[in-house]
Write an enzyme that holds these catalytic residues in place. Structure first.
Site, PDB file in Angstrom:
ATOM      1  N   LYS A  94      -1.303   6.838  13.778  1.00 45.62           N
ATOM      2  CA  LYS A  94      -2.679   6.473  14.012  1.00 45.62           C
ATOM      3  C   LYS A  94      -3.617   7.553  14.392  1.00 45.62           C
ATOM      4  O   LYS A  94      -4.723   7.856  14.199  1.00 45.62           O
ATOM      5  CB  LYS A  94      -2.598   5.478  15.111  1.00 45.62           C
ATOM      6  CG  LYS A  94      -2.098   4.252  14.753  1.00 45.62           C
ATOM      7  CD  LYS A  94      -2.810   3.766  13.665  1.00 45.62           C
ATOM      8  CE  LYS A  94      -2.448   2.151  13.232  1.00 45.62           C
ATOM      9  NZ  LYS A  94      -3.248   1.402  12.401  1.00 45.62           N
ATOM     10  N   SER A 152      -5.910   3.455  16.477  1.00 41.57           N
ATOM     11  CA  SER A 152      -5.381   2.617  17.798  1.00 41.57           C
ATOM     12  C   SER A 152      -5.629   3.351  19.067  1.00 41.57           C
ATOM     13  O   SER A 152      -5.635   4.604  18.844  1.00 41.57           O
ATOM     14  CB  SER A 152      -3.702   2.524  17.476  1.00 41.57           C
ATOM     15  OG  SER A 152      -2.914   2.180  18.689  1.00 41.57           O
ATOM     16  N   TYR A 207       4.426   5.527  15.474  1.00 44.14           N
ATOM     17  CA  TYR A 207       3.038   4.720  15.234  1.00 44.14           C
ATOM     18  C   TYR A 207       1.988   5.585  15.728  1.00 44.14           C
ATOM     19  O   TYR A 207       0.955   5.755  14.932  1.00 44.14           O
ATOM     20  CB  TYR A 207       3.239   3.324  15.966  1.00 44.14           C
ATOM     21  CG  TYR A 207       2.163   2.619  15.552  1.00 44.14           C
ATOM     22  CD1 TYR A 207       2.056   1.540  14.707  1.00 44.14           C
ATOM     23  CD2 TYR A 207       1.049   2.352  16.815  1.00 44.14           C
ATOM     24  CE1 TYR A 207       1.084   0.772  14.678  1.00 44.14           C
ATOM     25  CE2 TYR A 207       0.053   1.614  16.593  1.00 44.14           C
ATOM     26  CZ  TYR A 207       0.090   0.600  15.515  1.00 44.14           C
ATOM     27  OH  TYR A 207      -1.095  -0.181  15.572  1.00 44.14           O
ATOM     28  N   VAL A 214       0.759  -1.212   0.064  1.00 46.17           N
ATOM     29  CA  VAL A 214      -0.047   0.094   0.169  1.00 46.17           C
ATOM     30  C   VAL A 214       0.647   1.189   0.049  1.00 46.17           C
ATOM     31  O   VAL A 214       0.456   2.347  -0.443  1.00 46.17           O
ATOM     32  CB  VAL A 214      -0.978  -0.034   1.244  1.00 46.17           C
ATOM     33  CG1 VAL A 214      -1.941  -0.989   1.099  1.00 46.17           C
ATOM     34  CG2 VAL A 214      -0.179  -0.176   2.464  1.00 46.17           C
TER      35      VAL A 214
END
Length: 267
Positions: free
Chosen positions: A161, A144, A157, A65
């Site tokens: 998110k 998340s 991360y 992706v």
């Protein structure tokens, strides 16, 4: 099970393992034709066989992706064959070793940003206009709990998110008049290969701090995703569903009070 998604074309990125695998199976059981986009062709073949053996329909596409051309080629092929795209679940994700942001290699940051943020953008750009033409669509983005409270050693991360939350809620405004809903799911601790290292060390602690007193399963996320994808969720958009067993509700004060209570009260 009611086939509420009968013959709808559902694209699930990262749909061959963990949460994505559970989502692919759940959507197929509800009648959708599931298009699995993921990097591992071997795992793609495995989940496709399971879906077919259960009487469902699935196609597989080897896609990264983070590569726009890879996404565009797969989506164009799907659309040319089926003439519609009804559901897009942006679930593809990755992780890198935990590290303080001040010491984190830029390559690790790039990897997370390209997969979670750019990967999601690539999929939405490839599918969004096609959904607008039909004036129908269901888009689900996988955020998340880290977007809510951060996670030490995982700043990149959590950044990605949280960015998905802002992106998803903006898209909900932009696409709503075309009959397209955009919603987000924030999983808690889920029993997957990606979380196995953390759970191996802290499973009992996580369970003790989760009101429903268990670790989540991929199916818990799949059920929530299927609801957002269903016709029954047509008046829900820009929403964020935490699927965490109540973990986010627990605080240091709760744990302090519990430690002070008579054990007999807690039985």
């Amino acid at each position: 099970m009611e086939k509420e998604l009968l013959n709808q074309i559902a694209i699930v990125t990262g749909g061959n393992a963990g949460i994505g695998k559970a989502i692919s199976l759940e959507l197929a059981q509800r009648g959708a034709k599931v298009m699995i986009l993921a990097r591992s062709q071997e795992k793609n073949e495995e989940i496709r066989k399971i879906i077919i053996d259960k009487g469902g329909y699935s196609e597989i596409y080897k896609v990264d992706v983070s590569d726009k051309n890879s996404v565009d080629t797969a989506i164009s092929e799907i659309y040319e064959k089926h003439g519609q795209i009804d559901i897009l679940v942006c679930n593809a994700g990755n992780s890198t070793p935990l590290n303080y942001l001040t010491k984190m290699p830029i390559e690790d940051i790039d990897s997370i940003i390209k997969t979670h943020i750019y990967g999601t953008i690539h999929c939405i750009q490839a599918c969004g206009e096609k959904m607008k033409e039909k004036k129908y669509g269901r888009i689900v983005l996988m955020s998340s709990l880290g977007a809510y409270h951060g996670v030490t050693g995982n700043a990149h991360y959590c950044l990605a998110k949280e960015s998905l939350v802002a992106m998803g809620q903006t898209l909900a405004k932009e696409l709503g008049r075309y009959g397209i809903t955009v919603n987000l799911i924030q999983p808690g601790s889920i029993n997957t290969e990606m979380s196995s290292q953390v759970l191996e060390v802290a499973k009992n602690k996580v369970i003790s701090e989760t009101p429903v007193a268990r670790i989540g399963e991929p199916e818990d996320i799949a059920y929530a995703t299927a609801f957002y994808c269903s016709p029954r969720a047509s008046f829900i958009t820009g929403d964020i569903m935490r699927v965490d067993g109540g973990y986010i509700l627990e605080t240091g004060m709760d744990r302090l009070v519990l430690s002070m209570l008579d054990p007999e009260i807690l039985k």
